[in-house]
Design an enzyme around this catalytic site. Sequence first.
Site, PDB file in Angstrom:
ATOM      1  N   GLY A 135      -9.344 -47.632  13.000  1.00  0.00           N
ATOM      2  CA  GLY A 135      -8.994 -47.962  14.370  1.00  0.00           C
ATOM      3  C   GLY A 135      -8.958 -46.722  15.232  1.00  0.00           C
ATOM      4  N   GLN A 140      -7.308 -41.092  22.188  1.00  0.00           N
ATOM      5  CA  GLN A 140      -7.678 -40.206  21.086  1.00  0.00           C
ATOM      6  C   GLN A 140      -8.999 -39.479  21.319  1.00  0.00           C
ATOM      7  OE1 GLN A 140      -6.692 -43.332  17.886  1.00  0.00           O
ATOM      8  NE2 GLN A 140      -6.229 -41.380  16.873  1.00  0.00           N
ATOM      9  N   CYS A 197      -3.071 -40.643  10.718  1.00  0.00           N
ATOM     10  CA  CYS A 197      -3.685 -40.765  12.040  1.00  0.00           C
ATOM     11  C   CYS A 197      -4.765 -39.716  12.207  1.00  0.00           C
ATOM     12  CB  CYS A 197      -2.616 -40.603  13.120  1.00  0.00           C
ATOM     13  SG  CYS A 197      -3.239 -40.756  14.809  1.00  0.00           S
ATOM     14  N   LEU A 198      -5.862 -40.115  12.816  1.00  0.00           N
ATOM     15  CA  LEU A 198      -6.958 -39.183  13.048  1.00  0.00           C
ATOM     16  C   LEU A 198      -6.550 -38.048  13.969  1.00  0.00           C
ATOM     17  CD1 LEU A 198      -9.825 -41.782  13.479  1.00  0.00           C
ATOM     18  CD2 LEU A 198      -9.510 -40.226  11.559  1.00  0.00           C
ATOM     19  N   HIS A 239      -0.450 -49.812  15.366  1.00  0.00           N
ATOM     20  CA  HIS A 239      -0.688 -48.370  15.409  1.00  0.00           C
ATOM     21  C   HIS A 239      -1.506 -47.997  16.642  1.00  0.00           C
ATOM     22  CE1 HIS A 239      -1.513 -44.410  13.322  1.00  0.00           C
ATOM     23  NE2 HIS A 239      -2.521 -44.439  14.174  1.00  0.00           N
ATOM     24  N   GLU A 240      -2.573 -48.743  16.886  1.00  0.00           N
ATOM     25  CA  GLU A 240      -3.450 -48.425  18.018  1.00  0.00           C
ATOM     26  C   GLU A 240      -2.790 -48.757  19.360  1.00  0.00           C
ATOM     27  OE1 GLU A 240      -5.740 -46.565  17.289  1.00  0.00           O
ATOM     28  OE2 GLU A 240      -5.766 -47.008  15.148  1.00  0.00           O
ATOM     29  N   HIS A 243      -0.581 -46.037  20.536  1.00  0.00           N
ATOM     30  CA  HIS A 243      -1.274 -44.921  21.184  1.00  0.00           C
ATOM     31  C   HIS A 243      -1.349 -45.130  22.701  1.00  0.00           C
ATOM     32  CE1 HIS A 243      -2.629 -42.145  18.129  1.00  0.00           C
ATOM     33  NE2 HIS A 243      -3.130 -43.113  17.383  1.00  0.00           N
TER      34      HIS A 243
END
Length: 278
Positions: A135, A140, A197-198, A239-240, A243
């Site tokens: 995701g 991001q 997380c990226l 999670h997304e 953000h």
Amino acid sequence: MEAIPRFSNRLLSLSSINPNTKSLITPFLRLQLSQIPTFNQLPISPNPLKTTRFFLSTKTLNPSSPPSTSITRAGWLLGLGNNKRQKQLPDLVKAGDPVLHEAAREVDPKDIGSEKIQKIIDDMIGVMRMAPGVGLAAPQIGIPLKIIVLEDTKEFISYAPKEEIKAQDRRPFDLLVIVNPVLKKKSNKTALFFEGCLSVDGYRAVVERSLDVEVKGLDRYGQPVKVDASGWQARILQHECDHLEGTLYVDRMAPKTFRTVENLDLPLAVGCPKLGAR
């Protein structure tokens, strides 16, 4: 979310493993490429449920082209970026950049079909799959707009231990693009698992998430979309969507569970919550 595949192959197909590839990595974590860990290698006493992991892989971004050599890694909800980013794709923004810690703006529905918004969506999909992750949210890649993309595939999930897949309630789903998502929790049931997380490379922590959610918004064509999700997909969505509010998983993590990817296999400290559904 990193391992989050390709957040699965989630966005990527796993056709082979390149033994010469060194460290990277899931949204979720720079791990040395090695034998894929088994479920039993993640001791979490006394809870029989082990730590959650995501196994990602990368492939060509062009689905019509022949499969390229894939790189499998643990992560995700990953957190390890692929150094072989295509030059035309934007870089992942890392923790500390204000864009990740401030609320994103809604997209004007009239603008969704514009070349600008469509390119942002394409870039997000490309970055997610290249990372790889399951995701990604627009902040991001440095864009403070309410757009998320996510995906998890049957092929990618097949590389994870069956016990882990069952504990996570992880099932494949096709690519989802949601503009201006509005998330609603549908039950009081929750589960605790490790997330990455990226935008926070190399680390993981246990986060408690709702097991059932509903997300409404618009698709990439401006049409209404509604997603009823449970289990792992519900976790990715939460999670997304976090953000978009300027919240990272570390803002929600269970105290004392934060750790480097290299220490992911170590037992949780005394007093930490047990993993699994509640």
